[in-house]
Design a protein around this motif. Structure first.
Motif, mmCIF file in Angstrom:
data_model
loop_
_atom_site.group_PDB
_atom_site.id
_atom_site.type_symbol
_atom_site.label_atom_id
_atom_site.label_comp_id
_atom_site.label_asym_id
_atom_site.label_seq_id
_atom_site.Cartn_x
_atom_site.Cartn_y
_atom_site.Cartn_z
ATOM 1 N N VAL A 87 -38.131 -4.229 -0.114
ATOM 2 C CA VAL A 87 -39.003 -5.013 0.764
ATOM 3 C C VAL A 87 -38.161 -5.847 1.728
ATOM 4 O O VAL A 87 -38.450 -5.928 2.934
ATOM 5 N N GLU A 88 -37.112 -6.460 1.204
ATOM 6 C CA GLU A 88 -36.221 -7.251 2.059
ATOM 7 C C GLU A 88 -35.504 -6.364 3.083
ATOM 8 O O GLU A 88 -35.345 -6.741 4.250
ATOM 9 N N THR A 132 -38.428 -11.133 -4.410
ATOM 10 C CA THR A 132 -38.802 -10.034 -3.529
ATOM 11 C C THR A 132 -37.949 -8.808 -3.841
ATOM 12 O O THR A 132 -36.729 -8.923 -3.993
ATOM 13 N N ALA A 174 -42.727 -14.695 -0.266
ATOM 14 C CA ALA A 174 -42.087 -14.912 -1.569
ATOM 15 C C ALA A 174 -40.619 -15.248 -1.345
ATOM 16 O O ALA A 174 -40.042 -14.880 -0.314
ATOM 17 N N LEU A 211 -42.770 -12.558 4.347
ATOM 18 C CA LEU A 211 -42.774 -11.884 3.050
ATOM 19 C C LEU A 211 -43.582 -12.634 2.002
ATOM 20 O O LEU A 211 -44.007 -12.054 0.999
#
Length: 251
Positions: free
Chosen positions: A103-104, A99, A94, A92
């Motif tokens: 996205v996670e 984040t 970051a 990722l």
């Protein structure tokens, strides 16, 4: 002729798995998001290795698209899946608090949920046949504390160890590979600065895949390519976790 299905086949270790499995005579099912890259790779493999190659574009973070891959694993004819390589994954780039939640959640779906779901589908098909190979891609990072990526890879390793134990005597094997730093597109895509690591720290994708396939053929549950990363893994398993957390800040 046996058939291997590879997730994350359009780049990095996934592409290397495709080439080495094709060269050893396996027909292939290639899974990734990038249709163009999959089609290009499929054409190259058909021409060079003279094997059958299916292209199955899918975003494994999307439950509906994951279901299409599950359906292909369950397909018993004309080419049942004998080797399942669960390679899809990404960094990722970051920290967790920087984040976005979506996205996670997508990364968790790709690197954990899809592994669970596709391995389950493979077991349901392979165990009754009395043969089959499941390969998962973990990481030495799974022994560290480098955010959710480490957590995902720790899960993959532990899951595969338990799966391998439970499959004893069935004719089906499960193998997890734990690579260290490997020269692929992975670090560029994640926005990580690869130049910060010494040249000796890097492994070649061809060596990682060759070691993995040899371990899988031998029925080994876990493999860590290269002596230096086996030594590093031993240290990470035995050092106090506070020390491991401090080391992890550098990655």
């Amino acid at each position: 002729m046996t058939t291997a299905l590879i997730t994350g086949a359009s780049a990095g270790l996934g592409t290397e798995f495709a080439w080495q499995l094709a060269e050893s005579g396996h027909d292939l099912v290639l899974v990734a998001r990038s249709v163009d890259r999959l089609e290009t790779l499929a054409e190259q493999l058909r021409a060079a290795a003279r094997v059958q190659v299916e292209v199955l574009p899918a975003d494994l973070a999307d439950p509906d698209q994951l279901a299409l891959v599950v359906e292909r694993v369950h397909a018993g004819s004309p080419a049942p899946v004998d080797v399942l390589v669960l390679n899809a994954g990404y960094g990722l780039g970051a920290t967790f608090h920087r984040t976005a939640p979506g996205v996670e959640e997508a990364a968790l779906a790709v690197m954990v949920t899809s592994v669970l779901v596709l391995a389950r589908a493979a077991v349901e098909e392979m165990v009754p046949r009395g043969r089959g190979t499941i390969i998962t891609v973990g990481s030495v990072a799974g022994l560290m504390a480098s955010g959710t990526y480490s957590a995902h890879k720790a899960w993959v390793r532990t899951f595969t160890e338990g799966l391998g134990r439970s499959l004893r005597g069935t004719g089906v094997t499960a193998t997890v590979v734990n690579p260290g730093l490997t020269r692929t597109e992975f670090h560029d895509r994640a926005g990580w600065r690869a130049s910060g690591f010494p040249r000796w720290a890097w492994l070649s994708a061809s060596d990682v895949v060759a070691d993995t396939l040899a371990a899988a053929r031998a029925g080994r549950v876990e493999v860590t390519p290269s002596l230096r990363y086996r030594a590093a893994s031993w240290l990470l398993r035995h050092l106090p976790r506070g020390v491991v957390r401090r080391i992890s800040r550098s990655f």
